[in-house]
Design a protein around this motif. Sequence first.
Motif, mmCIF file in Angstrom:
data_model
loop_
_atom_site.group_PDB
_atom_site.id
_atom_site.type_symbol
_atom_site.label_atom_id
_atom_site.label_comp_id
_atom_site.label_asym_id
_atom_site.label_seq_id
_atom_site.Cartn_x
_atom_site.Cartn_y
_atom_site.Cartn_z
ATOM 1 N N ASP A 1 78.200 38.224 34.802
ATOM 2 C CA ASP A 1 77.404 36.257 35.862
ATOM 3 C C ASP A 1 76.252 35.517 34.758
ATOM 4 N N ASN A 2 76.160 34.631 35.128
ATOM 5 C CA ASN A 2 75.231 34.018 35.005
ATOM 6 C C ASN A 2 74.277 33.153 35.899
ATOM 7 N N GLN A 3 74.854 33.486 36.990
ATOM 8 C CA GLN A 3 73.945 33.589 38.407
ATOM 9 C C GLN A 3 73.856 34.458 38.573
ATOM 10 N N MET A 4 72.662 34.854 39.888
ATOM 11 C CA MET A 4 72.859 36.213 41.034
ATOM 12 C C MET A 4 73.514 35.979 42.181
ATOM 13 N N THR A 5 74.580 35.706 42.218
ATOM 14 C CA THR A 5 75.391 35.161 43.376
ATOM 15 C C THR A 5 75.225 36.717 44.401
ATOM 16 N N PRO A 6 75.525 36.840 45.733
ATOM 17 C CA PRO A 6 76.135 37.912 46.460
ATOM 18 C C PRO A 6 76.990 38.814 45.940
ATOM 19 N N SER A 7 78.220 38.859 45.472
ATOM 20 C CA SER A 7 78.365 39.634 44.395
ATOM 21 C C SER A 7 78.088 40.281 43.661
ATOM 22 N N THR A 8 77.084 39.650 42.729
ATOM 23 C CA THR A 8 76.387 40.699 41.501
ATOM 24 C C THR A 8 75.095 41.704 42.628
ATOM 25 N N ARG A 9 75.304 41.596 43.718
ATOM 26 C CA ARG A 9 74.379 42.857 44.436
ATOM 27 C C ARG A 9 74.895 44.216 44.152
ATOM 28 N N TYR A 10 76.471 44.324 44.150
ATOM 29 C CA TYR A 10 77.542 45.344 44.270
ATOM 30 C C TYR A 10 77.630 45.952 42.455
ATOM 31 N N ALA A 11 76.819 45.177 41.721
ATOM 32 C CA ALA A 11 76.859 45.891 40.315
ATOM 33 C C ALA A 11 76.844 46.818 40.148
ATOM 34 N N ASP A 12 77.227 47.494 39.351
ATOM 35 C CA ASP A 12 76.839 49.286 38.922
ATOM 36 C C ASP A 12 75.540 48.791 37.559
ATOM 37 N N ILE A 13 77.089 48.123 36.783
ATOM 38 C CA ILE A 13 75.476 47.939 35.622
ATOM 39 C C ILE A 13 75.826 45.977 36.321
ATOM 40 N N LEU A 14 75.454 45.821 35.559
ATOM 41 C CA LEU A 14 74.965 43.715 36.048
ATOM 42 C C LEU A 14 75.234 43.130 34.459
ATOM 43 N N LEU A 15 75.642 42.319 33.712
ATOM 44 C CA LEU A 15 75.778 42.254 32.767
ATOM 45 C C LEU A 15 74.943 40.263 32.155
ATOM 46 N N PRO A 16 74.649 39.752 31.742
ATOM 47 C CA PRO A 16 73.843 38.064 31.377
ATOM 48 C C PRO A 16 74.879 37.385 31.619
ATOM 49 N N ASP A 17 75.377 36.348 31.480
ATOM 50 C CA ASP A 17 77.249 35.505 31.019
ATOM 51 C C ASP A 17 75.822 34.187 30.394
ATOM 52 N N VAL A 18 76.160 32.987 29.460
ATOM 53 C CA VAL A 18 75.964 32.225 29.663
ATOM 54 C C VAL A 18 76.543 31.057 30.093
ATOM 55 N N THR A 19 75.936 29.724 29.712
ATOM 56 C CA THR A 19 76.792 29.202 30.492
ATOM 57 C C THR A 19 77.772 27.766 29.323
ATOM 58 N N SER A 20 77.992 27.168 29.875
ATOM 59 C CA SER A 20 78.896 26.821 28.708
ATOM 60 C C SER A 20 78.251 25.494 27.661
ATOM 61 N N PHE A 21 76.711 24.753 27.977
ATOM 62 C CA PHE A 21 76.177 24.883 27.506
ATOM 63 C C PHE A 21 75.342 25.908 26.638
ATOM 64 N N GLU A 22 75.845 27.026 26.410
ATOM 65 C CA GLU A 22 75.362 27.710 25.402
ATOM 66 C C GLU A 22 76.236 28.423 24.693
ATOM 67 N N MET A 23 76.966 28.219 24.319
ATOM 68 C CA MET A 23 78.576 28.419 23.507
ATOM 69 C C MET A 23 79.108 27.621 23.124
ATOM 70 N N TRP A 24 79.812 28.477 22.100
ATOM 71 C CA TRP A 24 80.987 27.675 21.686
ATOM 72 C C TRP A 24 82.464 27.648 22.175
ATOM 73 N N ASP A 25 83.451 27.230 22.168
ATOM 74 C CA ASP A 25 84.486 27.057 22.875
ATOM 75 C C ASP A 25 85.197 26.044 22.578
ATOM 76 N N LEU A 26 86.081 25.862 23.661
ATOM 77 C CA LEU A 26 87.273 24.843 24.206
ATOM 78 C C LEU A 26 87.709 24.609 24.794
ATOM 79 N N THR A 27 87.770 23.378 25.617
ATOM 80 C CA THR A 27 88.810 23.490 27.232
ATOM 81 C C THR A 27 89.316 21.961 27.226
ATOM 82 N N ALA A 28 90.264 21.894 28.182
ATOM 83 C CA ALA A 28 91.122 21.543 28.516
ATOM 84 C C ALA A 28 90.958 20.986 29.666
#
Lengths: 706, 205
Positions: free
Chosen positions: A398-425
């Motif tokens: 995830d990119n934010q420390m949401t309540p769900s992240t508290r239950y992670a064994d491994i927590l990985l930092p994601d980017v927001t859509s301003f920090e990457m290439w992609d495509l969307t409709a």
Amino acid sequence: MRKRIYSAERIPYPMKRVGKRGEGKFERISWDEALDTVAAALKKTIDQYGNEAVHLLYGSGTYQLINGNQNASKRLLNMLGGYLGAYGTYSSAQIGMAVPFTYGGLPASYITEIANAHLLVSFGNNLSVTRGSGGGMSYELTHALETGRLRTIMIDPRYSDTMLGKESEWVPIRPGTDAALVEAIAYILITEDMVDQPFLDKYCVGYDEKTLPEGAPENSDYKSYILGKSSDKTAKTPAWASEITGIPEDIIVRIAREIGTTKPCYITQGLGVQRHANGEQTSRAIPMLSILTGNLGLPGTSPGARGADSSLGEAGLPTGTNPVKTLISFFSWSDAIDRGTELTALKDGVRNKDKLDVPIKFLWVTQSNTLINQHSDSNATHKILQDDKKCEFILVVDNQMTPSTRYADILLPDVTSFEMWDLTADGYSSGILNFMISVQPSIKPFEEARPLYDVCCDLAKRFGIEKEYSEGRTTEQWAEFLYNKTREKYKDQLPDYETFKKKGMVRVNTNRDKGIGLKAFRDDPGANPLKTPSGKIEIYSARLADIAKKWTLPKGDVITPLPQYVATWESHLDPKTKQFPLQMIGHHTKGRTHSTYHNIDWLREVVPDEVWINPVDAQKRNIVAGDKVHIFNERGTVEMAAKVTNRIMPGVVSIPQGAWYKPNEKGVDVGGNVNTLTSLRPSPLAKANPQHTNLVEVKKVSGDRS
Amino acid sequence: MKQLGFFIDTNKCTGCKTCQISCKDLKDQPVGMNFRRVYEYAGGGWRQEGKAWRQQIFAYYVSVACNHCTDPVCTKVCEPKALMKREDNGLVILDESKCTACMACAKACPYGAPQFNEVKKKMNKCDGCIDRIARGGQPVCVESCTQRALDFGEIDMLKKKYPNGQHIAPLPDPSWTQPNLLVRSGRTARPFGDEKGSVQNPKEV
């Protein structure tokens, strides 16, 4: 946006859990260590338990076509032998499961078609908030209303932001009782000879005895049921429905006569009415008003299910096929961790297998705060997740420390859509407005954050399938490849990739003339039969009768061949009301999208989290506006400020959904998450979330709101 | 003299508060300051009949910034003359360098337009996005309105464009300051001075 990009809750680097699950204690680790650990845990799970023990948790946090939609994770897991899949969604599971028994699908008319109607009857459906952008459905509704000749009847326990004087009439209704209102309207339509009998005879099965399918019991047709000739011997009169729904009898009669005499009439429903313990019944009952009056397949009408979206049919990162065919309901995952092999097809809705062979042992959570926040009964879910002998490994990206992240064994930092290439409709809620957007990095990734696709490529490397996984493409190369694939369909409208990239966004006109649900069927039912067994509209569903016989349901739950009102557990008729006298629902606000953006202080300031309570109920409890109150039931306690307002029906309270779960040392959720109070008991047919079926009590804690 | 002003169609407004947030974003205001505020005004009541309920409820939103009044009270009470009404366009503008943060303007304004900036220790207020309009644009609140319920321009032109403007609750008696705010309202709107309803979100405005 910038507040979210640079929020204090951004996850800067990979971390591993050092405390107990759910405590939220983590230690920084390197990407290599993190991915080695994830790959080893995934391999161990697959080797020891099989691929069915791996589950990708429901998540709708982002809709990009490569990194979003969880596409990158799905592609990887499918290449590694698959994972336990899920059917349904937290948004629309009951209607998605139930209405196809009537129509063979989920037919719908565009919102724009309302402009051609003379009467709009809407059960729930707060488009100004749930589809509140400037484009799309709320805009289409506002413009339809501007025709001036349309009368609108809005049926909702809350005087929502979609109304505010734009409606002709607001009809407050007790939550979960919409089907009873429908039945009383049907009673008037039938007894006052306002049903479209030729339509019912030609297009439908089971309206009256003439069209009942073979093998159906006597008096099991809809007309007999409404008139009180079926086994329950209860005529569904306005007086009967008034007691249940809380709507005065004369109003029910008047609405029924309006529906019976106004054509075209556009009947529709939101998704809130079906997110109930009897949601399948309600979502199937409302279309009965379109069916009884023949208001479908024609201009200005709707099949009564909901408003339609046009879609580009845009190409996303290919996810392949899942070799594991076993499916559970999207809502059953915590049960599949907790009770695992006890889950069966006939009792719990397991599909393509009689029962689960293994519990969920590896949970991949990405683009999702469902792990603790958006699932039901957060306190019970916490207990299930905390036990790391049950689900042995939880990966959260995830990119934010949401309540769900508290239950992670491994927590990985994601980017927001301003920090990457992609495509969307345009996603799924923009009505007839379609477009494509080139997602391009405008800033460097935050700290060590990385896009999901790149992370999955590195995981694929650890399984020796990197080439197969990436096909040699970077995200940007995939974006070009996928854009060109979509472009094949719209060559005249979509420019070449370079031009598209420069423009950033392009609009596309899709085929908009298909805006009337069931038009082809109405025009020629012989040539265009429905995908029901009879090819007709199945008011009486023999398939549901069969399911009702075969499935094992808990006491009180029923599945019926006709759509009918069912009083459920924790309805206003449950004896539990002695202890918990108020019905509680949740509502979406404009201050966040589900739980995304909850951590933005600006938004919390302009849309504070407050429980809506009617002055009638507030006075009884000595509560005034702004008081800090506890909303509680057997499952938990939520603390928040009270909004004492006439905009909600007496006997009903509503909590804005999506606030972040934050239990204090006494177990009181001071974060204000509605799901601290909701139930894990699934609805009978779809095995889905009854998140608006709750009984609670409210008490004042202090008048000093701090 | 030209006089600029705002228009709001409360029948279109869904209370989404995009205007409020876009302003906050552009002017980078801390929590506690809002140049634009969205009032939620509602009233009416419920009557029980057996197990049923009958309602007579009304509710609507009114988005208000500074109304750049024709007869502003804020400029009158501002001793250091930090607040001035411009001659060319009628906008009421604050010269921060002259402001002593005495709060007199905040106390005087019936709309709550001037607000104390805790960080700068100065009063701040809506300037009608004067630099945006100089470039030919519109104030950010107007341009960001998702329902196109807001408009801005010469008040005489706005009056022609939107005839039959009203003065509605919970806004004060317009004769106090002669606000350059034109309102088109829905059928549920109440006239100013109405006592049948109340502001539902006092903490937010």
